[in-house]
Write a protein that holds these residues in place. Sequence first.
Motif, PDB file in Angstrom:
ATOM      1  N   VAL A  69      20.004  40.863  35.336  1.00 55.24           N
ATOM      2  CA  VAL A  69      20.583  39.550  35.029  1.00 55.24           C
ATOM      3  C   VAL A  69      21.585  39.674  33.890  1.00 55.24           C
ATOM      4  O   VAL A  69      22.676  39.070  33.924  1.00 55.24           O
ATOM      5  CB  VAL A  69      19.468  38.553  34.671  1.00 55.24           C
ATOM      6  N   ALA A  70      21.228  40.447  32.856  1.00 56.67           N
ATOM      7  CA  ALA A  70      22.132  40.618  31.715  1.00 56.67           C
ATOM      8  C   ALA A  70      23.438  41.277  32.147  1.00 56.67           C
ATOM      9  O   ALA A  70      24.534  40.857  31.737  1.00 56.67           O
ATOM     10  CB  ALA A  70      21.445  41.445  30.634  1.00 56.67           C
ATOM     11  N   LEU A  71      23.340  42.308  32.983  1.00 62.59           N
ATOM     12  CA  LEU A  71      24.551  42.989  33.451  1.00 62.59           C
ATOM     13  C   LEU A  71      25.382  42.072  34.340  1.00 62.59           C
ATOM     14  O   LEU A  71      26.621  42.062  34.259  1.00 62.59           O
ATOM     15  CB  LEU A  71      24.166  44.249  34.229  1.00 62.59           C
ATOM     16  N   GLN A  72      24.721  41.290  35.171  1.00 64.50           N
ATOM     17  CA  GLN A  72      25.454  40.382  36.053  1.00 64.50           C
ATOM     18  C   GLN A  72      26.159  39.293  35.251  1.00 64.50           C
ATOM     19  O   GLN A  72      27.291  38.911  35.564  1.00 64.50           O
ATOM     20  CB  GLN A  72      24.481  39.757  37.068  1.00 64.50           C
ATOM     21  N   THR A  73      25.488  38.811  34.219  1.00 61.33           N
ATOM     22  CA  THR A  73      26.094  37.785  33.360  1.00 61.33           C
ATOM     23  C   THR A  73      27.270  38.351  32.580  1.00 61.33           C
ATOM     24  O   THR A  73      28.327  37.717  32.463  1.00 61.33           O
ATOM     25  CB  THR A  73      25.035  37.226  32.390  1.00 61.33           C
ATOM     26  N   ALA A  74      27.096  39.559  32.068  1.00 57.07           N
ATOM     27  CA  ALA A  74      28.150  40.171  31.254  1.00 57.07           C
ATOM     28  C   ALA A  74      29.408  40.473  32.049  1.00 57.07           C
ATOM     29  O   ALA A  74      30.507  40.542  31.481  1.00 57.07           O
ATOM     30  CB  ALA A  74      27.621  41.447  30.602  1.00 57.07           C
TER      31      ALA A  74
END
Length: 317
Positions: A69-74
């Motif tokens: 999720v963090a990578l997708q958001t970033a």
Amino acid sequence: MPLRLGTTAAGLVTGYAADTLFGDPRRGHPVALFGSAAARLERLLWADSKPRGAVYAGLCSFGAVGLGVALQTATRRSPFARFSVTAVCTWVVLGGRGLAAEGAEMARLLERGEVPSARARLSHLCARDATALDSAELTRAATESIAENTSDAVVAPLFWGAVAGLPGLLGYRALNTLDAMVGYRSPRYRRFGWAAARADDVANLVPSRAGALLTALCAPLAGGRAREAWRIWRRDGGRHPSPNAGQVEAAFAGALDIRLGGTNSYGGEVESRARLGDGRDPEPVDLRRAVRLSRWVGAASAAVAAVAASAAAGAAR
């Protein structure tokens, strides 16, 4: 209107191509690092308890999903960054080239009659006790592992990457790794590993059946029979103790006109499994055919995942 290949779809295809060409990263493999961290957490949390095992599985898998999720958001505002991260994550979670290489090496050892070496090598494919296995049983074990892991190591990661992007890719690989670590019916893990094993079963319900269908469709490309793959899959897929492994194993048995299943030993636990298929017992040449079929199923899975991811991206616009 023609279907455009979106960033996630392009990343999945590129990651699949990287795995096909290069195999697993040589050093610092992220899945191995995850496994090491999960092993340390197991030492802290282990108890002969289903609730403790559920907490363990939840912490490990949700940690991987959270990273996704963090990578997708970033990367949401940078298509190139999203493509690059998806490609790298796909590459590191897939295991198609490594699976094919292990199958080919097992076939080579068995063709040369190097049974002791083949017994030692089998541990690279599965956790079956190979101490007393002869050439025929080693061939069957390797062929079954090629079939099952075609779904686990290729079809399922691509499916979850297409359905849920980076969280799906990383979350699925985390669950599958946990199942390989603690999902055994041994005295130590019968209760503690229950949650991880059941979660992995749920995550593979759709991919395993998609893998069986693709096996039937790809069978002629590997010199097999599509109609028999379909027939044996529908007849025998549910005879396996696992709700998922038997699906692709039965399809491979039908496609290659061989017979799988029988008595297996895992860590002192003996299982007697139903026979899958109507053909003869597999020989090393059939193991090589299974490797070719696995490669075709992987390529078909990448194509289907790309189309699905592009369609989902188009619908979301």
